[in-house]
Write a protein that holds these residues in place. Structure first.
Motif, PDB file in Angstrom:
ATOM      1  N   ARG A 151      42.273  37.757  34.145  1.00 30.34           N
ATOM      2  CA  ARG A 151      41.829  39.107  34.521  1.00 30.34           C
ATOM      3  C   ARG A 151      40.891  39.080  35.721  1.00 30.34           C
ATOM      4  N   SER A 152      40.204  37.947  35.938  1.00 32.99           N
ATOM      5  CA  SER A 152      39.204  37.877  37.008  1.00 32.99           C
ATOM      6  C   SER A 152      39.830  37.670  38.386  1.00 32.99           C
ATOM      7  N   ASP A 153      41.106  37.300  38.442  1.00 35.00           N
ATOM      8  CA  ASP A 153      41.771  37.048  39.724  1.00 35.00           C
ATOM      9  C   ASP A 153      41.720  38.303  40.608  1.00 35.00           C
ATOM     10  N   GLY A 154      41.164  38.151  41.810  1.00 38.56           N
ATOM     11  CA  GLY A 154      41.118  39.257  42.751  1.00 38.56           C
ATOM     12  C   GLY A 154      40.047  40.289  42.473  1.00 38.56           C
ATOM     13  N   LYS A 155      39.258  40.071  41.420  1.00 32.63           N
ATOM     14  CA  LYS A 155      38.206  41.030  41.090  1.00 32.63           C
ATOM     15  C   LYS A 155      37.090  40.962  42.115  1.00 32.63           C
ATOM     16  N   ARG A 156      36.650  42.111  42.600  1.00 38.48           N
ATOM     17  CA  ARG A 156      35.631  42.159  43.640  1.00 38.48           C
ATOM     18  C   ARG A 156      34.229  42.250  43.040  1.00 38.48           C
ATOM     19  N   LYS A 157      33.295  41.669  43.762  1.00 40.64           N
ATOM     20  CA  LYS A 157      31.899  41.759  43.353  1.00 40.64           C
ATOM     21  C   LYS A 157      31.343  43.151  43.614  1.00 40.64           C
ATOM     22  N   SER A 158      30.282  43.487  42.884  1.00 34.82           N
ATOM     23  CA  SER A 158      29.580  44.749  43.149  1.00 34.82           C
ATOM     24  C   SER A 158      28.893  44.675  44.508  1.00 34.82           C
ATOM     25  N   VAL A 159      28.941  45.785  45.252  1.00 35.67           N
ATOM     26  CA  VAL A 159      28.264  45.891  46.540  1.00 35.67           C
ATOM     27  C   VAL A 159      27.203  46.979  46.424  1.00 35.67           C
ATOM     28  N   GLY A 196      27.040  46.652  52.566  1.00 35.39           N
ATOM     29  CA  GLY A 196      25.745  46.482  51.920  1.00 35.39           C
ATOM     30  C   GLY A 196      25.420  45.052  51.574  1.00 35.39           C
ATOM     31  N   TYR A 197      25.111  44.828  50.288  1.00 30.04           N
ATOM     32  CA  TYR A 197      24.680  43.512  49.833  1.00 30.04           C
ATOM     33  C   TYR A 197      25.317  43.173  48.488  1.00 30.04           C
ATOM     34  N   SER A 198      25.626  41.881  48.306  1.00 24.84           N
ATOM     35  CA  SER A 198      26.112  41.378  47.019  1.00 24.84           C
ATOM     36  C   SER A 198      25.307  40.152  46.624  1.00 24.84           C
ATOM     37  N   TRP A 199      25.329  39.841  45.333  1.00 26.63           N
ATOM     38  CA  TRP A 199      24.680  38.627  44.864  1.00 26.63           C
ATOM     39  C   TRP A 199      25.559  37.420  45.190  1.00 26.63           C
ATOM     40  N   ARG A 200      24.937  36.344  45.660  1.00 23.12           N
ATOM     41  CA  ARG A 200      25.659  35.149  46.098  1.00 23.12           C
ATOM     42  C   ARG A 200      26.345  34.412  44.948  1.00 23.12           C
ATOM     43  N   SER A 201      25.831  34.548  43.747  1.00 23.25           N
ATOM     44  CA  SER A 201      26.304  33.735  42.629  1.00 23.25           C
ATOM     45  C   SER A 201      27.814  33.872  42.435  1.00 23.25           C
ATOM     46  N   ASP A 202      28.434  32.766  42.066  1.00 18.37           N
ATOM     47  CA  ASP A 202      29.877  32.708  41.846  1.00 18.37           C
ATOM     48  C   ASP A 202      30.242  33.614  40.670  1.00 18.37           C
ATOM     49  N   SER A 203      31.193  34.511  40.888  1.00 18.31           N
ATOM     50  CA  SER A 203      31.582  35.441  39.824  1.00 18.31           C
ATOM     51  C   SER A 203      32.148  34.721  38.609  1.00 18.31           C
ATOM     52  N   ARG A 204      32.627  33.480  38.786  1.00 21.68           N
ATOM     53  CA  ARG A 204      33.160  32.715  37.647  1.00 21.68           C
ATOM     54  C   ARG A 204      32.069  32.349  36.645  1.00 21.68           C
ATOM     55  N   LEU A 205      30.806  32.449  37.059  1.00 20.67           N
ATOM     56  CA  LEU A 205      29.701  32.138  36.143  1.00 20.67           C
ATOM     57  C   LEU A 205      29.636  33.110  34.966  1.00 20.67           C
ATOM     58  N   THR A 206      30.223  34.279  35.133  1.00 17.95           N
ATOM     59  CA  THR A 206      30.178  35.285  34.063  1.00 17.95           C
ATOM     60  C   THR A 206      31.347  35.168  33.092  1.00 17.95           C
ATOM     61  N   LEU A 207      32.266  34.237  33.361  1.00 17.27           N
ATOM     62  CA  LEU A 207      33.411  34.059  32.460  1.00 17.27           C
ATOM     63  C   LEU A 207      32.977  33.371  31.164  1.00 17.27           C
TER      64      LEU A 207
END
Length: 284
Positions: A151-159, A196-207
């Motif tokens: 489900r995370s494939d292609g998911k965009r980070k919050s801006v 704008g701005y996003s957090w640098r952390s890898d989104s995979r950390l939330t999996l």
């Protein structure tokens, strides 16, 4: 108190990590490990108050200015432990102390239990063992993790349109922090992006983790630790309610007022934690 900080990068071969270095060159060597989705600035208030220590405060892989793991790789506890050991090797430290908060405390316990002869001191803040699960849950957990990865494939980070809105989002995160703490974390955590701005952390950390230790396996690490160990328990933190766990730990324990990020939320909390650890390391 000296707030002098050196920024370094450590190429471990498989990944490059960023770090802050505090304290005298001849100080007792200590590697400091922050919590989940935080960064080296987690120790911005505490480290300058710690006496006699040479502290390397890492941005863990996928956090802050450190590299993300390659595509297809994961963020398993054992991989973090390997990173820390590689950092010690690069620093030339055969024996060293660990200072860990939350996830960083869990990593510290794992390394101190796996290679007890390498660790001289263990200083922990509101963290000890990872979340555990029963053996019968293993297959279901792996399935859940695999589905989450797809489900995370292609998911965009919050801006966030402004830095202030990014800071406010961090203040209201899964574990709330003060505005000042969120601002410190944002210094290494927020990056400019289109819009704008996003957090640098890898989104995979939330999996979700595909594998969890049983409680017996997790506690086995605590039983193998040989060095002096001190655990700060935050009165309003995550550990205080786990009284049964705390009673089983072979560590010195100090309960201090404050929340999970008591060492970062304000100057008073940082001073209380520093006073505790200065006594523990023998530099009070």
């Amino acid at each position: 108190m000296s707030a002098r900080v050196e920024e370094i990068r450590l190429n471990l071969g498989h990944i490059e990590l960023a770090a802050h270095v505090f304290g005298p060159v001849d100080g007792l060597p200590v590697i400091a490990l922050h919590g989940w989705l935080d960064n080296a600035n987690s120790f911005a208030r505490l480290a300058p108050r710690l006496l006699g220590l040479r502290i390397v405060a890492l941005d863990l892989a996928g956090h802050g200015y450190s590299q993300h793991r390659p595509v297809g790789a994961s963020y398993h506890l054992a991989d973090y432990v390997h990173d820390v050991l590689r950092v010690a090797e690069q620093m030339g430290w055969a024996r060293f102390g660990l200072l860990g908060h939350s996830l960083g405390a869990v990593i510290s316990v794992q390394l101190a239990g796996a290679l007890p002869e390498r660790i001289s001191h263990l200083a922990l803040i509101d963290g000890v063992i990872p979340p555990t699960a029963g053996e019968q849950e293993a297959a279901e957990r792996l399935g859940m993790a695999l589905q989450a990865q797809l489900r995370s494939d292609g998911k965009r980070k919050s801006v966030y349109p402004t830095i202030e809105q990014g800071v406010q989002a961090r203040m209201k995160g899964m574990v709330a922090v003060s505005c000042e703490a969120a601002e410190l974390l944002a210094e290494r955590g927020l990056m400019p992006v289109p819009g704008g701005y996003s957090w640098r952390s890898d989104s995979r950390l939330t999996l979700p983790s595909p594998v969890r230790l049983s409680e017996a396996q997790a506690m086995a690490f605590t039983q193998r630790i040989q060095c002096p160990s001190c655990l700060v328990v935050a009165e309003q933190g995550l550990l205080a309610r786990h009284t049964t766990l705390l009673e089983q730990l072979p560590f010195e324990q100090v309960v201090l007022p404050g929340g999970h990020h008591l060492h970062l939320n304000d100057e008073h909390g940082a001073t209380l934690v520093a006073d505790c650890f200065n006594r523990f390391f023998g530099f009070a």
